[in-house]
Design an enzyme around this catalytic site. Structure first.
Site, PDB file in Angstrom:
ATOM      1  N   CYS A  62      14.885  -4.845  -3.816  1.00 47.86           N
ATOM      2  CA  CYS A  62      15.480  -3.913  -4.911  1.00 47.86           C
ATOM      3  C   CYS A  62      14.904  -2.749  -5.281  1.00 47.86           C
ATOM      4  CB  CYS A  62      16.354  -4.378  -5.424  1.00 47.86           C
ATOM      5  SG  CYS A  62      17.683  -6.053  -4.641  1.00 47.86           S
TER       6      CYS A  62
ATOM      7  N   ARG B 188       0.798  -1.671   0.267  1.00 44.87           N
ATOM      8  CA  ARG B 188      -0.084  -0.331   0.435  1.00 44.87           C
ATOM      9  C   ARG B 188       0.640   0.855   0.283  1.00 44.87           C
ATOM     10  NH1 ARG B 188      -3.159   1.385   3.298  1.00 44.87           N
ATOM     11  NH2 ARG B 188      -4.898   1.920   1.194  1.00 44.87           N
TER      12      ARG B 188
ATOM     13  N   TYR C 257      -6.261  -5.703   2.536  1.00 44.63           N
ATOM     14  CA  TYR C 257      -5.009  -4.868   1.394  1.00 44.63           C
ATOM     15  C   TYR C 257      -3.719  -5.372   1.938  1.00 44.63           C
ATOM     16  CZ  TYR C 257      -9.646  -3.579  -0.016  1.00 44.63           C
ATOM     17  OH  TYR C 257     -11.306  -3.722  -0.141  1.00 44.63           O
TER      18      TYR C 257
END
Ligand code: LLP
Length: 413
Positions: free
Chosen positions: A344, A314, A372
């Site tokens: 990365c 999120r 979520y």
């Protein structure tokens, strides 16, 4: 409040988060069942008198143990794939209380839904209606349908999660819906049962819901002129919660407004909440691996933790803000840290510029991660996903084990 401090230690329903981390390792998702149950009860009572059905939106958090507990409370379910329908069935949920949303239902999805006897397909296009009709004919069982109306209502939320504007891919405008209803009503393989809409997510105001419901009621009247009766109105989900400084959605006021808007109409009200029921119940527990304090002015302070964007996307995806709390409070001086993961990418952050007092090995709780979070997690960077833990009655249970690398590689050759 499920999360509270005792002697400087963050606990969930009286269980120390440190104890859970010791037992299951980090990163880990932790959910308070009492918090979910209480939110459910609060919504149920706010909507009292509307003939309400709470169809929990499985996409927010589809863990089977949560679904099973919600099913026991009498929840219906809002699903968007055959996979989510399978989850509902395995959790003992009643398919006859499930509604099926989504713009791209496959033939397999539709067949599965018809055979299970779901309560309604929330149909999003003319072509989908054709497909459902032809599959119902092949299967020899009537399909129950609602048309999802796009009411062109501004939900005042993040553009990626606004769904009720005419520029969005969802639903059809009311005038198109009218034509689709007339077609569906004339078709022996279809049964018209409701009208659906969903205007977006993380909405803090009552007005957009009222506007959407008024729009649906206008359509009920228009359909009545053609002798088409409607059993339920589904206003979708989208009920907002407080992550940072948002105004809280007043559920009691929402209930009052919806009751007043419905008046004495003989229709039942369906809602499809996801986030509201589970977000605040959950945290993502993570441990500080390394501290990289700024070496000189112009650099930033990085706390590298063992959770990453693959576990909770999120912040990276919506610039979402989640509170970060040290599980054990320190009295050492604070700094402003960027809490970042091992992935990365520069976008791999969980929180930016947070005033915290940290040492390596410290345990952190990323708050409001019950919705979520796990459901949008991935294996990016070949990272096994975290376990999920439910806290209830003073104890905790692992309800999804931590993945292993072997789990990830199983399907490859
Ligand atoms: N019904 C339908 C048709 C939906 O598309 C959604 C969410 C819901 C109900 C539940 O909405 P809720 O009550 O949870 O707001 N991943 C984003 C949120 C995406 C919402 C998608 N649709 C986030 O993390 O904020």
């Amino acid at each position: 409040m499920p999360y509270a401090r005792s002697g400087g230690e963050l606990q969930v329903d009286g269980v120390p988060l440190a104890r859970i981390a010791d037992a299951v390792g980090t990163p880990a998702y932790v959910y308070s069942w009492p918090a979910v149950r209480d939110r459910y009860a609060e919504l149920e009572s706010a909507l009292d008198g509307t003939g309400q059905r709470i169809c929990y939106s499985v996409k927010a958090n589809g863990n089977l143990a949560l679904l099973a507990r919600l099913a026991k409370l009498g929840a219906g379910f809002d699903i968007v794939s055959g996979g989510e329908l399978e989850r509902v069935l395995r959790a003992g949920g009643d398919p006859a209380r499930a509604v099926f949303s989504g713009v791209g239902k496959s033939v397999e999805d539709i067949d599965f839904g018809i055979k299970c006897g779901i309560d309604a397909f929330n149909v999003e296009s003319a072509s989908e209606l054709d497909r459902i009709e032809s599959r119902a004919r092949v299967i020899g069982r009537r399909a129950r349908v609602s048309i999802r109306v796009n009411p062109d209502v501004d939900a005042h939320t993040h553009p990626y999660i606004a769904t009720g504007l005419k520029e969005n891919k969802f639903g059809v405008p009311p005038q198109v819906a009218l034509a689709l209803y007339r077609r569906a009503a004339a078709c022996p393989d279809l049964q018209v049962v409701g009208i659906a809409c969903h205007i977006g997510s993380q909405i803090s105001q009552v007005e957009p819901f009222q506007e959407a419901l008024s729009g649906l009621l206008g359509l009920v009247d228009a359909l009545g002129k053609f002798g088409i009766a409607i059993e339920h109105l589904d206003i979708g989900g989208g009920f907002g919660i407080v992550y940072q400084d948002e105004a809280p959605l007043d559920l009691a006021a929402l209930g009052d407004v919806l009751r007043a808007t419905l008046g004495r109409r003989p229709v039942k009200l369906f809602v499809e909440p996801g986030r509201l029921l589970v977000a605040e119940a959950g945290v993502l527990l993570t441990r500080v691996e390394y501290l990289k304090p700024a070496p000189a002015p112009g650099y930033r302070n990085f706390a590298v933790v063992d959770a990453a964007m693959n576990d909770l996307i999120r912040p990276a995806l919506y610039s979402a803000w989640h509170a970060v709390e040290a599980v054990a409070e320190r009295r050492t001086p604070t700094r402003r840290w960027d809490v970042v993961g091992p992935v990365c990418e520069t976008g791999d952050f969980l929180a930016l510029d947070r005033e915290l007092s940290l040492a390596e090995g410290d345990l952190l709780a990323i708050r409001e991660a019950g919705a979520y979070g796990s459901s949008q997690s991935s294996n990016y960077n070949t990272r096994p996903r975290p376990p999920e833990v439910i806290v209830d009655e003073g104890g905790f249970t692992v309800v999804r084990k931590r993945e292993t690398v072997a789990d990830l590689l199983r399907l490859e050759s």
